[in-house]
Motif scaffolding. Structure first.
Motif, PDB file in Angstrom:
ATOM      1  N   LEU A 195      17.872  16.581  -0.195  1.00 31.83           N
ATOM      2  CA  LEU A 195      18.221  15.358   0.280  1.00 31.83           C
ATOM      3  C   LEU A 195      17.755  14.958  -1.122  1.00 31.83           C
ATOM      4  O   LEU A 195      17.347  15.131  -1.926  1.00 31.83           O
ATOM      5  N   ASN A 196      18.044  13.675  -0.956  1.00 34.86           N
ATOM      6  CA  ASN A 196      18.082  12.815  -2.342  1.00 34.86           C
ATOM      7  C   ASN A 196      17.431  12.117  -2.579  1.00 34.86           C
ATOM      8  O   ASN A 196      16.882  11.408  -1.037  1.00 34.86           O
ATOM      9  N   TRP A 197      16.393  11.825  -2.561  1.00 30.89           N
ATOM     10  CA  TRP A 197      15.658  11.131  -3.174  1.00 30.89           C
ATOM     11  C   TRP A 197      15.623   9.390  -4.037  1.00 30.89           C
ATOM     12  O   TRP A 197      15.402   9.934  -5.194  1.00 30.89           O
ATOM     13  N   VAL A 198      14.636   8.251  -2.882  1.00 27.86           N
ATOM     14  CA  VAL A 198      14.461   7.270  -4.340  1.00 27.86           C
ATOM     15  C   VAL A 198      12.927   7.115  -4.175  1.00 27.86           C
ATOM     16  O   VAL A 198      12.547   6.889  -3.137  1.00 27.86           O
ATOM     17  N   VAL A 199      12.177   7.451  -5.394  1.00 26.79           N
ATOM     18  CA  VAL A 199      10.612   7.426  -5.356  1.00 26.79           C
ATOM     19  C   VAL A 199      10.577   6.034  -4.976  1.00 26.79           C
ATOM     20  O   VAL A 199      11.013   5.352  -6.172  1.00 26.79           O
ATOM     21  N   GLU A 200       9.260   6.385  -3.837  1.00 28.17           N
ATOM     22  CA  GLU A 200       8.671   4.876  -3.604  1.00 28.17           C
ATOM     23  C   GLU A 200       7.813   5.061  -4.777  1.00 28.17           C
ATOM     24  O   GLU A 200       7.038   5.023  -5.263  1.00 28.17           O
ATOM     25  N   GLU A 201       7.524   3.226  -4.103  1.00 31.36           N
ATOM     26  CA  GLU A 201       6.026   3.008  -4.948  1.00 31.36           C
ATOM     27  C   GLU A 201       4.729   3.761  -4.582  1.00 31.36           C
ATOM     28  O   GLU A 201       4.653   3.533  -2.986  1.00 31.36           O
ATOM     29  N   GLY A 202       3.598   3.960  -4.546  1.00 35.64           N
ATOM     30  CA  GLY A 202       3.176   4.629  -4.704  1.00 35.64           C
ATOM     31  C   GLY A 202       1.187   4.492  -5.715  1.00 35.64           C
ATOM     32  O   GLY A 202       1.137   3.046  -5.190  1.00 35.64           O
ATOM     33  N   THR A 203       0.869   4.586  -6.540  1.00 37.79           N
ATOM     34  CA  THR A 203      -0.301   4.463  -7.321  1.00 37.79           C
ATOM     35  C   THR A 203       0.507   4.656  -8.456  1.00 37.79           C
ATOM     36  O   THR A 203       2.010   5.473  -8.709  1.00 37.79           O
ATOM     37  N   THR A 204      -0.623   4.507  -9.671  1.00 37.89           N
ATOM     38  CA  THR A 204       0.099   4.510 -11.156  1.00 37.89           C
ATOM     39  C   THR A 204      -0.504   5.180 -11.604  1.00 37.89           C
ATOM     40  O   THR A 204      -0.253   5.473 -13.000  1.00 37.89           O
ATOM     41  N   GLY A 205      -1.936   5.701 -11.448  1.00 34.64           N
ATOM     42  CA  GLY A 205      -2.685   6.287 -12.265  1.00 34.64           C
ATOM     43  C   GLY A 205      -2.025   7.328 -12.914  1.00 34.64           C
ATOM     44  O   GLY A 205      -2.607   7.953 -14.384  1.00 34.64           O
ATOM     45  N   CYS A 206      -0.995   7.836 -12.565  1.00 38.86           N
ATOM     46  CA  CYS A 206      -0.920  10.238 -12.675  1.00 38.86           C
ATOM     47  C   CYS A 206       0.637   9.021 -14.180  1.00 38.86           C
ATOM     48  O   CYS A 206       1.051  10.253 -14.759  1.00 38.86           O
TER      49      CYS A 206
END
Length: 120
Positions: free
Chosen positions: A104-115
């Motif tokens: 499926l096509n995803w739009v990446v959502e906000e998670g954390t920013t550590g990586c």
């Protein structure tokens, strides 16, 4: 863009699947979580036809070509989603016979920013 993928323990999540026709009449399909969040591991599974498999990423946000991620012999892989929120992506799997399927096509959502530090 750096796109590492690591084989890891199965991530429990609800799955959505998609499949496509194949070159040889077999069907290969790939499934993954309903959402992807930055810096959160996500596990993808596929139905085998013939391994090994190549997992690739299509980034629709930047119009980049497919980037090969990893050659896998298992029928699942876990990826630390090290892509910025808002990115529009699809995963592509290809088996050794040339059969392929897109997720499926995803739009990446906000998670954390550590990586995401190395991406800037």
């Amino acid at each position: 863009m750096r796109i590492p993928i690591a084989l890891a323990a199965q991530l429990q999540s609800s799955l959505a699947s998609s499949s496509s026709g194949s070159v040889t009449g077999e069907t290969l399909s790939i499934s993954g979580p309903s959402t992807l969040r930055s810096c959160i591991p996500s596990t993808f599974h596929w139905t085998p036809t013939s391994g090994p498999y190549t997992l690739s990423l299509i980034d629709h946000t930047t119009s980049e070509d497919v980037e090969d991620m990893v050659l896998v012999t298992e029928t699942k892989a876990t990826w630390m989603v090290d892509i910025s929120p808002g990115s529009n992506i699809t995963l592509l799997i290809t088996d050794s016979k040339g059969n392929s399927a897109e997720s499926l096509n995803w739009v990446v959502e906000e998670g954390t920013t550590g990586c995401l530090g190395d991406l800037n």
